[in-house]
Design a protein around this motif. Structure first.
Motif, PDB file in Angstrom:
ATOM      1  N   ALA A 261       0.834  -1.205   0.000  1.00  0.00           N
ATOM      2  CA  ALA A 261       0.000   0.000   0.000  1.00  0.00           C
ATOM      3  C   ALA A 261       0.868   1.255   0.000  1.00  0.00           C
ATOM      4  CB  ALA A 261      -0.930  -0.016   1.199  1.00  0.00           C
ATOM      5  N   VAL A 262       1.978   1.222   0.727  1.00  0.00           N
ATOM      6  CA  VAL A 262       2.905   2.356   0.725  1.00  0.00           C
ATOM      7  C   VAL A 262       3.409   2.613  -0.695  1.00  0.00           C
ATOM      8  CG1 VAL A 262       5.186   3.142   1.471  1.00  0.00           C
ATOM      9  CG2 VAL A 262       3.629   2.101   3.124  1.00  0.00           C
ATOM     10  N   ARG A 263       3.816   1.559  -1.376  1.00  0.00           N
ATOM     11  CA  ARG A 263       4.324   1.718  -2.745  1.00  0.00           C
ATOM     12  C   ARG A 263       3.239   2.263  -3.673  1.00  0.00           C
ATOM     13  NH1 ARG A 263       6.919  -3.183  -1.357  1.00  0.00           N
ATOM     14  NH2 ARG A 263       5.274  -4.418  -2.350  1.00  0.00           N
ATOM     15  N   THR A 264       2.019   1.760  -3.515  1.00  0.00           N
ATOM     16  CA  THR A 264       0.921   2.224  -4.368  1.00  0.00           C
ATOM     17  C   THR A 264       0.656   3.703  -4.151  1.00  0.00           C
ATOM     18  OG1 THR A 264      -0.121   0.046  -4.422  1.00  0.00           O
ATOM     19  CG2 THR A 264      -1.522   1.939  -4.899  1.00  0.00           C
ATOM     20  N   MET A 265       0.570   4.127  -2.892  1.00  0.00           N
ATOM     21  CA  MET A 265       0.293   5.532  -2.598  1.00  0.00           C
ATOM     22  C   MET A 265       1.419   6.437  -3.107  1.00  0.00           C
ATOM     23  SD  MET A 265      -2.707   5.814  -1.283  1.00  0.00           S
ATOM     24  CE  MET A 265      -3.225   4.443  -2.347  1.00  0.00           C
ATOM     25  N   ALA A 266       2.653   5.996  -2.935  1.00  0.00           N
ATOM     26  CA  ALA A 266       3.775   6.795  -3.429  1.00  0.00           C
ATOM     27  C   ALA A 266       3.719   6.927  -4.947  1.00  0.00           C
ATOM     28  CB  ALA A 266       5.089   6.170  -2.990  1.00  0.00           C
ATOM     29  N   SER A 267       3.314   5.854  -5.618  1.00  0.00           N
ATOM     30  CA  SER A 267       3.251   5.888  -7.085  1.00  0.00           C
ATOM     31  C   SER A 267       2.158   6.825  -7.589  1.00  0.00           C
ATOM     32  CB  SER A 267       3.034   4.481  -7.639  1.00  0.00           C
ATOM     33  OG  SER A 267       1.697   4.024  -7.406  1.00  0.00           O
ATOM     34  N   LEU A 268       1.152   7.079  -6.771  1.00  0.00           N
ATOM     35  CA  LEU A 268       0.078   7.999  -7.161  1.00  0.00           C
ATOM     36  C   LEU A 268       0.507   9.459  -7.062  1.00  0.00           C
ATOM     37  CD1 LEU A 268      -3.056   6.406  -5.408  1.00  0.00           C
ATOM     38  CD2 LEU A 268      -2.273   6.103  -7.770  1.00  0.00           C
ATOM     39  N   GLY A 269       1.612   9.714  -6.359  1.00  0.00           N
ATOM     40  CA  GLY A 269       2.086  11.087  -6.209  1.00  0.00           C
ATOM     41  C   GLY A 269       1.486  11.828  -5.034  1.00  0.00           C
ATOM     42  N   VAL A 270       1.074  11.083  -3.984  1.00  0.00           N
ATOM     43  CA  VAL A 270       0.569  11.763  -2.796  1.00  0.00           C
ATOM     44  C   VAL A 270       1.690  12.571  -2.167  1.00  0.00           C
ATOM     45  CG1 VAL A 270      -1.168   9.981  -2.390  1.00  0.00           C
ATOM     46  CG2 VAL A 270       1.046   9.846  -1.206  1.00  0.00           C
ATOM     47  N   ASP A 271       1.321  13.588  -1.407  1.00  0.00           N
ATOM     48  CA  ASP A 271       2.319  14.476  -0.808  1.00  0.00           C
ATOM     49  C   ASP A 271       2.841  13.969   0.526  1.00  0.00           C
ATOM     50  OD1 ASP A 271       2.218  16.931  -2.679  1.00  0.00           O
ATOM     51  OD2 ASP A 271       0.121  16.460  -2.293  1.00  0.00           O
ATOM     52  N   GLY A 272       2.061  13.153   1.226  1.00  0.00           N
ATOM     53  CA  GLY A 272       2.493  12.615   2.498  1.00  0.00           C
ATOM     54  C   GLY A 272       1.829  11.289   2.785  1.00  0.00           C
ATOM     55  N   ILE A 273       2.549  10.424   3.503  1.00  0.00           N
ATOM     56  CA  ILE A 273       2.023   9.138   3.929  1.00  0.00           C
ATOM     57  C   ILE A 273       2.066   9.084   5.448  1.00  0.00           C
ATOM     58  CG2 ILE A 273       2.454   6.649   3.988  1.00  0.00           C
ATOM     59  CD1 ILE A 273       3.392   6.813   1.118  1.00  0.00           C
ATOM     60  N   ILE A 274       0.891   8.960   6.066  1.00  0.00           N
ATOM     61  CA  ILE A 274       0.773   8.847   7.515  1.00  0.00           C
ATOM     62  C   ILE A 274       0.834   7.371   7.863  1.00  0.00           C
ATOM     63  CG2 ILE A 274      -0.711   9.326   9.509  1.00  0.00           C
ATOM     64  CD1 ILE A 274      -1.909  11.663   7.883  1.00  0.00           C
ATOM     65  N   THR A 275       1.800   6.993   8.721  1.00  0.00           N
ATOM     66  CA  THR A 275       2.065   5.585   8.978  1.00  0.00           C
ATOM     67  C   THR A 275       2.452   5.350  10.427  1.00  0.00           C
ATOM     68  OG1 THR A 275       3.440   3.685   8.343  1.00  0.00           O
ATOM     69  CG2 THR A 275       4.464   5.862   8.207  1.00  0.00           C
ATOM     70  N   ASP A 276       2.127   4.164  10.946  1.00  0.00           N
ATOM     71  CA  ASP A 276       2.571   3.755  12.275  1.00  0.00           C
ATOM     72  C   ASP A 276       4.031   3.326  12.269  1.00  0.00           C
ATOM     73  OD1 ASP A 276      -0.029   4.068  13.349  1.00  0.00           O
ATOM     74  OD2 ASP A 276      -0.579   2.017  12.811  1.00  0.00           O
ATOM     75  N   TYR A 277       4.575   3.088  11.090  1.00  0.00           N
ATOM     76  CA  TYR A 277       5.924   2.537  10.967  1.00  0.00           C
ATOM     77  C   TYR A 277       6.792   3.423  10.070  1.00  0.00           C
ATOM     78  CZ  TYR A 277       3.636  -1.582  12.907  1.00  0.00           C
ATOM     79  OH  TYR A 277       2.932  -2.431  13.717  1.00  0.00           O
ATOM     80  N   PRO A 278       7.138   4.615  10.516  1.00  0.00           N
ATOM     81  CA  PRO A 278       7.932   5.500   9.665  1.00  0.00           C
ATOM     82  C   PRO A 278       9.283   4.905   9.276  1.00  0.00           C
ATOM     83  CG  PRO A 278       7.863   6.312  11.939  1.00  0.00           C
ATOM     84  CD  PRO A 278       6.836   5.226  11.824  1.00  0.00           C
ATOM     85  N   GLN A 279       9.814   4.007  10.117  1.00  0.00           N
ATOM     86  CA  GLN A 279      11.104   3.396   9.825  1.00  0.00           C
ATOM     87  C   GLN A 279      11.071   2.584   8.539  1.00  0.00           C
ATOM     88  OE1 GLN A 279       9.046   2.596  12.261  1.00  0.00           O
ATOM     89  NE2 GLN A 279       9.205   0.459  12.936  1.00  0.00           N
ATOM     90  N   ASN A 280       9.894   2.105   8.135  1.00  0.00           N
ATOM     91  CA  ASN A 280       9.788   1.341   6.898  1.00  0.00           C
ATOM     92  C   ASN A 280       9.969   2.222   5.661  1.00  0.00           C
ATOM     93  OD1 ASN A 280       9.335  -0.957   8.380  1.00  0.00           O
ATOM     94  ND2 ASN A 280       7.125  -1.001   8.015  1.00  0.00           N
ATOM     95  N   LEU A 281       9.720   3.524   5.825  1.00  0.00           N
ATOM     96  CA  LEU A 281       9.882   4.452   4.720  1.00  0.00           C
ATOM     97  C   LEU A 281      11.214   5.170   4.769  1.00  0.00           C
ATOM     98  CD1 LEU A 281       6.661   4.165   5.234  1.00  0.00           C
ATOM     99  CD2 LEU A 281       6.528   6.149   3.729  1.00  0.00           C
ATOM    100  N   THR A 282      11.696   5.463   5.985  1.00  0.00           N
ATOM    101  CA  THR A 282      12.970   6.182   6.111  1.00  0.00           C
ATOM    102  C   THR A 282      14.159   5.239   6.171  1.00  0.00           C
ATOM    103  OG1 THR A 282      12.920   6.197   8.540  1.00  0.00           O
ATOM    104  CG2 THR A 282      11.808   8.009   7.406  1.00  0.00           C
ATOM    105  N   ARG A 283      13.878   3.947   6.438  1.00  0.00           N
ATOM    106  CA  ARG A 283      14.923   2.918   6.570  1.00  0.00           C
ATOM    107  C   ARG A 283      15.856   3.229   7.726  1.00  0.00           C
ATOM    108  NH1 ARG A 283      12.204  -0.922   4.227  1.00  0.00           N
ATOM    109  NH2 ARG A 283      11.698  -0.479   2.050  1.00  0.00           N
ATOM    110  N   ARG A 284      15.301   3.818   8.815  1.00  0.00           N
ATOM    111  CA  ARG A 284      16.100   4.115  10.009  1.00  0.00           C
ATOM    112  C   ARG A 284      15.440   3.538  11.230  1.00  0.00           C
ATOM    113  NH1 ARG A 284      19.995   8.231   9.467  1.00  0.00           N
ATOM    114  NH2 ARG A 284      20.055   9.098   7.363  1.00  0.00           N
TER     115      ARG A 284
END
Length: 284
Positions: A261-284
């Motif tokens: 779902a993260v990949r799908t939303m990013a591919s749509l060009g959304v401006d922000g993704i609200i997530t419980d797991y920010p580390q999955n997107l920042t890789r930190r």
């Protein structure tokens, strides 16, 4: 959320507590992907809306921490989501026999004694609730911004919206710095609350949360004053993203935890993704 508004690109001057605030000219979004917005802090790995969750989101280099704003009986603004407090605190054990367990039924002194972490894991038994002032102090000198949600709990009406606006107006140094860095925004499910906040602090980006897909009539009406449309990701598709952008607003989707779902939303060009797991997107 890197700019005050697509509609208001260019120099914007506002007055805050007698200070002139100049917003610099905005530029096109850098090709770095959507903002990573930590939902109630890094709430997948630490108890939501606590200092532990906020601090972890900062260390994980989230672009924003999303918090929930409520008001105590004695007028303190606190970071808490639910309309009653039983799920994530020991309030029934500490204060047995109370007729209600809403934030607004207790003073800050009472609430500051609660255990807000044991429900998540015993390692967090010392975690307490935090005030909005504490959240601001924690974020002020970091790269992580603030997305504050005005509580929709019915007992407040629009008063929390104006209280939050007044509280931010009382921190001109923080607001000026955060706006210059595109690191401050406010959102609400309640249009009246969002508009009440916007009336007091029109230069702070304001977003409308929606669990359903907004109609085009709603989008047109909101585009006259709102800066963001923030729908549930399950109702979001390319047509909605494109329409929101054409109307000059940003779109941040919630709550997106599954990698696909993260990949799908990013591919749509959304401006922000609200997530419980920010580390999955920042890789930190």
């Amino acid at each position: 959320m890197r700019r005050a508004s697509r509609r208001r690109a260019g120099a914007v001057v506002a007055v805050l507590s007698g200070l002139a605030l100049a917003a610099t000219s905005t530029t096109a979004r850098a090709a770095t992907g959507p903002d990573v917005i930590a939902h109630r802090g890094s709430s997948g790995a630490a108890p939501e809306n606590t200092a532990a969750a906020i601090g972890l989101a900062v260390r994980q280099r989230a672009d924003f921490v999303e918090i929930d704003v409520q008001r105590t009986k004695d007028g303190r603004l606190v970071n808490f989501h639910d309309c009653t407090m039983e799920r994530t605190t020991d309030i029934e054990e500490l204060y047995p026999g109370r007729p209600r367990y809403r934030v607004s039924d207790f003073t800050w002194d009472e609430l500051s004694r609660l255990d807000a972490g044991s429900w998540f894991h015993e390692d967090y038994a010392s975690e307490r609730l935090v005030t909005v002032d504490e959240v601001v102090r924690h974020l002020w000198h970091t790269r992580t911004g603030l997305l504050a949600e005005i509580s929709p709990c019915a007992q407040y009406g629009t008063t929390v919206a104006t209280d939050l606006a007044d509280a931010l107006r009382g921190k001109p140094g923080y607001v000026r710095q955060a706006l210059a860095r595109h690191r401050l925004a406010v959102q609400s499910f309640e249009t009246d609350d969002a508009h009440a906040f916007h009336t007091v602090l029109p230069h702070v980006p304001i977003g409308i949360l929606d669990a359903d897909r907004p109609t085009d009539t709603e989008l047109l009406r909101l585009s006259r004053w709102a800066d963001q449309i923030n729908p549930q990701y399950t109702v979001t598709d390319q047509a909605l993203v494109d329409r929101v952008h054409r109307l000059g607003m940003d779109i941040n989707v919630w709550t997106v935890d599954e990698p696909g779902a993260v990949r799908t939303m990013a591919s749509l060009g959304v401006d922000g993704i609200i997530t419980d797991y920010p580390q999955n997107l920042t890789r930190r």
